[in-house]
Structures are given as structure tokens and as C-alpha cells.
Design a protein around this motif. Structure first.
Motif, PDB file in Angstrom:
ATOM      1  N   SER A 149       0.686  -1.122   0.285  1.00  0.00           N
ATOM      2  CA  SER A 149       0.046  -0.012   0.013  1.00  0.00           C
ATOM      3  C   SER A 149       0.396   1.382   0.158  1.00  0.00           C
ATOM      4  N   THR A 150       0.996   1.661  -1.284  1.00  0.00           N
ATOM      5  CA  THR A 150       1.640   2.594  -0.944  1.00  0.00           C
ATOM      6  C   THR A 150       1.164   4.471  -1.954  1.00  0.00           C
ATOM      7  N   GLY A 151       0.364   4.443  -1.790  1.00  0.00           N
ATOM      8  CA  GLY A 151      -0.808   4.764  -2.731  1.00  0.00           C
ATOM      9  C   GLY A 151      -1.096   4.680  -4.073  1.00  0.00           C
ATOM     10  N   CYS A 152      -0.846   6.049  -4.744  1.00  0.00           N
ATOM     11  CA  CYS A 152      -1.474   5.645  -6.066  1.00  0.00           C
ATOM     12  C   CYS A 152      -0.056   4.659  -6.959  1.00  0.00           C
ATOM     13  N   THR A 153       1.213   4.732  -6.707  1.00  0.00           N
ATOM     14  CA  THR A 153       2.069   3.541  -6.845  1.00  0.00           C
ATOM     15  C   THR A 153       1.587   1.966  -6.610  1.00  0.00           C
ATOM     16  N   SER A 154       1.090   1.835  -5.719  1.00  0.00           N
ATOM     17  CA  SER A 154       1.087   0.542  -5.861  1.00  0.00           C
ATOM     18  C   SER A 154       1.095  -0.836  -6.716  1.00  0.00           C
ATOM     19  N   GLY A 155       0.067  -0.869  -7.770  1.00  0.00           N
ATOM     20  CA  GLY A 155      -0.377  -1.142  -8.315  1.00  0.00           C
ATOM     21  C   GLY A 155       1.470  -1.579  -9.669  1.00  0.00           C
ATOM     22  N   LEU A 156       1.780  -0.546  -9.144  1.00  0.00           N
ATOM     23  CA  LEU A 156       3.432  -0.504  -9.886  1.00  0.00           C
ATOM     24  C   LEU A 156       3.866  -1.888  -8.416  1.00  0.00           C
ATOM     25  N   ASP A 157       4.026  -0.759  -7.311  1.00  0.00           N
ATOM     26  CA  ASP A 157       4.983  -2.322  -6.607  1.00  0.00           C
ATOM     27  C   ASP A 157       4.528  -3.452  -6.287  1.00  0.00           C
ATOM     28  N   ALA A 158       3.509  -3.447  -6.977  1.00  0.00           N
ATOM     29  CA  ALA A 158       2.896  -4.272  -6.158  1.00  0.00           C
ATOM     30  C   ALA A 158       3.606  -5.563  -7.464  1.00  0.00           C
ATOM     31  N   ILE A 159       3.581  -5.591  -8.862  1.00  0.00           N
ATOM     32  CA  ILE A 159       4.580  -5.704 -10.038  1.00  0.00           C
ATOM     33  C   ILE A 159       5.624  -5.859  -9.753  1.00  0.00           C
ATOM     34  N   GLY A 160       6.365  -4.937  -9.414  1.00  0.00           N
ATOM     35  CA  GLY A 160       7.694  -4.232  -9.005  1.00  0.00           C
ATOM     36  C   GLY A 160       8.679  -5.882  -7.738  1.00  0.00           C
ATOM     37  N   TYR A 161       7.302  -5.477  -6.689  1.00  0.00           N
ATOM     38  CA  TYR A 161       8.131  -6.285  -5.378  1.00  0.00           C
ATOM     39  C   TYR A 161       7.901  -7.908  -5.469  1.00  0.00           C
ATOM     40  N   ALA A 162       6.774  -8.559  -6.323  1.00  0.00           N
ATOM     41  CA  ALA A 162       6.798  -9.977  -6.982  1.00  0.00           C
ATOM     42  C   ALA A 162       7.811 -10.060  -7.275  1.00  0.00           C
ATOM     43  N   ALA A 163       8.100  -9.934  -9.074  1.00  0.00           N
ATOM     44  CA  ALA A 163       9.209  -9.949  -9.534  1.00  0.00           C
ATOM     45  C   ALA A 163      10.668  -9.649  -8.610  1.00  0.00           C
ATOM     46  N   GLU A 164      10.803  -9.077  -7.647  1.00  0.00           N
ATOM     47  CA  GLU A 164      12.397  -9.479  -6.479  1.00  0.00           C
ATOM     48  C   GLU A 164      12.220 -10.826  -5.580  1.00  0.00           C
ATOM     49  N   ILE A 165      10.470 -10.787  -5.564  1.00  0.00           N
ATOM     50  CA  ILE A 165      10.228 -12.026  -4.678  1.00  0.00           C
ATOM     51  C   ILE A 165      10.870 -13.892  -5.484  1.00  0.00           C
TER      52      ILE A 165
END
Length: 405
Positions: A149-165
Motif C-alpha cells: 500500500s503505497t498510494g497511487c503507485t501500489s499497482g506498480l510496486d506490487a508487480i516490482g516487489y513480486a518480481a524481486e521475490i
């Protein structure tokens, strides 16, 4: 609803913005929204699921099931401990909480609310982690499970975080995306107070006007997009249809102001440069930029400056567009929805347009693909987001082309 009809909408340059119908909005400054014609019953949700889940959670589960089916991945053949979930959301179960408060307070009449009138699953509305839980239950994922939950960048950050996992080896498969259903009186009132949303109520279909000289705020939206992310070589071995590689991701904070943006776009430019470095791409390799393009004056100037600062002269050559002109701004969900638009642009070699762009703002002097989609060879896309709190994120998507990462 669905990837095919979504692509048809934005490729045709049609708008989904209309007069707000979920509640009586006559007392509000902004009375337009991009509402989803959603019926969970018709889309396979059980009566118990509909009763248990907030609208945003229902969005997430329906889109997750669609993406799992589309992936062709035999989930039964993967250790469930190696399947994870990352869901982004800016405002959580806003609609459910709003509805339940009205119920337990008898429409605001009771100062001391009567909890016995609340739905039995109210705790799930209060805890955004329930979004990831519901998706995990729906798909059988037992690995890392997170809400971003990072405001309006949440949808980008969720993808970036998942790729890093996946890159770090903590999971083989990630079900990742974002959801938000924020069209409620409290959300509309909050954006009214800071005049962030448009008051162009008389013409809702043309109310969202990113980069246009007449723009005067964004149109609130709702929605979700979810993806199956998988290690590249595993996907190749099973012959999967690969839409794109998440080849670069970075995020920065401007540490400046809750809602304000500096005009130089420095932090977004830094995120773009770092995402390009991770992707091992030069600015000239970017074929299309999917902009945040909210339709507020400060945002459109800010990211125009960021593109110039990070991409140099290539910023003038790469087509840029904002799909918020057609589907509104669904807050935390929009980053994932824009990634969906980006990978479909790559699959079809078509750049979706910026609708309602008739009079370009002289300060926004890039190629914003006005009104009509453009046939365009698209092998690498930059998608960016800017969020309240100072969040600035960038994702680079690329055709794998057999490159050695």
C-alpha cells in the motif's frame, strides 16, 4: 470486464467515465466517475464470497482467476509453498467500511454505533491483508503473501516487489496485481476538499483530459488487474504465452509534500533511470511510455519534466499516452491496470491513445498520441506512477528476445 474487452475499449479510444451512480452525489463538487459494470454472481463468485468480501476483494479474486486460467500453468504441479501473492491497494475496503458505518450508525444518527448490525466479516474490511488472503485462498497459494500500500503507485510496486521475490528465489510463481474500489462518499469528499478531481460534471465522457490545456483534475475510478509472474526459463520450458518480461523496476520518494510535486520531476526521473539500468536498456530502447497522466496540472508538468530529464532527446521521439483519460484513476489499482495496457500494447503493436486531448498544454510538449491509437512496433515499454506521499515508481517491460539476463 476481462482483458479482451478492456483492450478493445482503450484501443478504440472510448471512455468509461460517466455520471456517478453509486450514491446521490449532487452535493459534491465532482460528480463523475469511471464505474465498473461488475456483477460477482455472473462472474462466478458464490453468494458466500460476495457476502464475505468487499467489492475490491471481489475484483481481485475475479481477475486473479482469469489470469491463472490465461497463464495455462498447472498449479497442481507446483509446490503451493512456492506460489506467492502480492496485491496492491491504496485505500483498502473503502466501500465496505463506508456502507457498514452507515448501517451501524443508522445513517449517521447514532453517536454510539450498534455493532450488532454489522456484517460478521467486518474485520476483513478493516484489514487490507484480507485482499491477499482471499486471492491466496482462491488460487491455492501458500507462499509469501503480501499487501503493498503505497498510494497511487501500489499497482506498480506490487508487480516490482513480486518480481524481486522470484529473483531472490523465495517463490517460483507470484500472483500479483492491485485492486481498489474507492467510489464512496468519503473518498469523493476527500478529493473534493483538495480540488484534485474534476468539476466537469456536465460532460462526464470527456471529463478526464490528461495533458490538455483545459484539464482541471482527475476522474475517480475503480478496478483491478492481476498477473501470473513466473521465472522466465520455467515459462519458456513449458511453452507459456509470455506477454512481457518485468526487466526493470525502481521506486523513489520525493520527501517533499503529501500531495504536492516539484516541477523538475527529479525523483521520478531517478526511478526511471534506475529501472532502465536494471533492465540493461538505454533510453533509446523505450518504444512507448505509459504515463501516470492523471489530468492534474502539477502532475502532467511534473512527469513531462521527468521524461525529459531521464530520457533526454528520446523523450521527444517515444510516444506517450495516458489511459486514465478513458478508465479514470482507480488509485492503487491503476498501476497494475496500466501494466495490463502496456503488455497488451506490446502484444498488439498498438499504442493506446490519450482521449480528450484536443488542445495540448504548451508546457506538455511531448508526443501524447491524441485521440486515436497508433500502430507502433513496441518491444519495450516504460510505465510510471506518482502517488500522494511522494511515491515515484517506474517499471520497464520488455520482449525477452532470448536475452541473457
Amino acid at each position: 470486464m476481462g482483458a479482451k474487452s478492456f483492450w478493445g475499449l482503450i484501443a478504440d479510444g472510448r471512455t468509461a467515465t460517466r455520471s456517478l451512480s453509486f450514491f446521490d452525489a449532487s452535493s459534491f463538487r465532482s460528480q463523475v466517475a469511471a464505474e465498473v459494470d461488475f456483477d460477482g454472481d455472473l462472474l462466478g463468485l458464490t453468494p458466500q464470497e460476495i457476502r464475505r468480501m468487499d467489492r475490491a476483494a471481489q475484483f481481485a479474486v475475479v481477475t486473479a482467476r482469469e489470469s491463472v486460467t490465461d497463464s495455462g500453468l498447472e498449479f497442481d504441479a507446483v509446490d503451493p509453498n512456492r506460489i506467492g501473492v502480492t496485491i496492491g491497494s491504496a485505500v483498502g475496503a473503502t466501500m465496505g467500511l463506508d456502507q457498514e458505518y452507515r448501517t451501524v450508525s443508522d445513517g449517521g444518527r447514532l453517536e454510539l454505533v450498534d455493532h450488532t448490525y454489522a456484517v460478521p466479516h467486518l474485520y476483513n474490511y478493516l484489514t487490507p491483508g484480507a485482499f491477499a488472503t482471499e486471492v491466496a485462498w482462491a488460487t491455492g497459494a501458500e507462499g509469501p503473501s503480501t499487501v503493498v500500500s503505497t498510494g497511487c503507485t501500489s499497482g506498480l510496486d506490487a508487480i516490482g516487489y513480486a518480481a524481486e521475490i522470484i529473483r531472490e528465489g523465495s517463490a517460483e510463481v507470484m500472483i500479483a496485481g492491485a485492486t481498489d474500489a474507492p467510489i464512496s462518499p468519503i473518498t469523493v469528499a476527500c478529493f473534493d476538499a483538495i480540488k484534485a478531481t474534476t468539476p466537469r460534471n456536465e460532460d462526464p465522457e470527456h471529463a478526464s483530459r490528461p495533458f490538455d490545456a483545459s484539464r482541471n483534475g482527475f476522474v475517480l475510478g475503480e478496478g483491478a488487474a492481476v498477473f501470473v509472474l513466473e521465472e522466465l526459463e520455467n515459462a519458456r520450458r513449458r511453452g507459456a504465452k509470455i506477454y512481457a518480461e518485468v526487466s526493470g523496476y525502481a521506486t523513489r520518494s520525493n520527501a517533499y509534500h503529501m500531495t504536492g510535486l516539484k516541477s523538475d520531476g527529479k525523483e521520478m526521473a531517478e526511478a526511471i533511470r534506475n529501472a532502465l539500468d536494471e533492465a540493461r536498456l538505454d533510453p533509446a530502447d523505450i518504444d512507448y511510455i505509459n504515463a501516470h497522466g492523471s489530468g492534474t496540472r502539477q502532475n502532467d508538468r511534473h512527469e513531462t519534466a521527468a521524461f525529459k530529464r531521464s530520457l533526454g532527446e528520446h523523450a521527444y521521439r517515444a510516444p506517450v499516452s495516458s489511459i486514465k483519460s478513458m478508465v479514470g484513476h482507480s488509485l492503487g489499482a491503476i498501476g497494475s491496470i496500466e501494466i495490463a495496457a502496456s503488455v497488451l500494447a506490446m502484444a498488439n503493436d498498438v499504442v493506446p491513445p490519450t482521449a480528450n486531448l484536443h488542445t495540448p498544454d504548451p508546457e506538455c510538449d511531448l508526443d501524447y498520441v491524441p485521440l486515436t491509437a497508433r500502430d507502433w512496433k513496441t518491444d519495450a515499454v516504460l510505465s510510471v506512477g506518482s502517488g500522494f506521499g511522494g511515491f515515484q515508481s517506474a517499471v520497464v517491460l520488455a520482449e525477452p528476445h532470448g536475452r541473457q539476463r
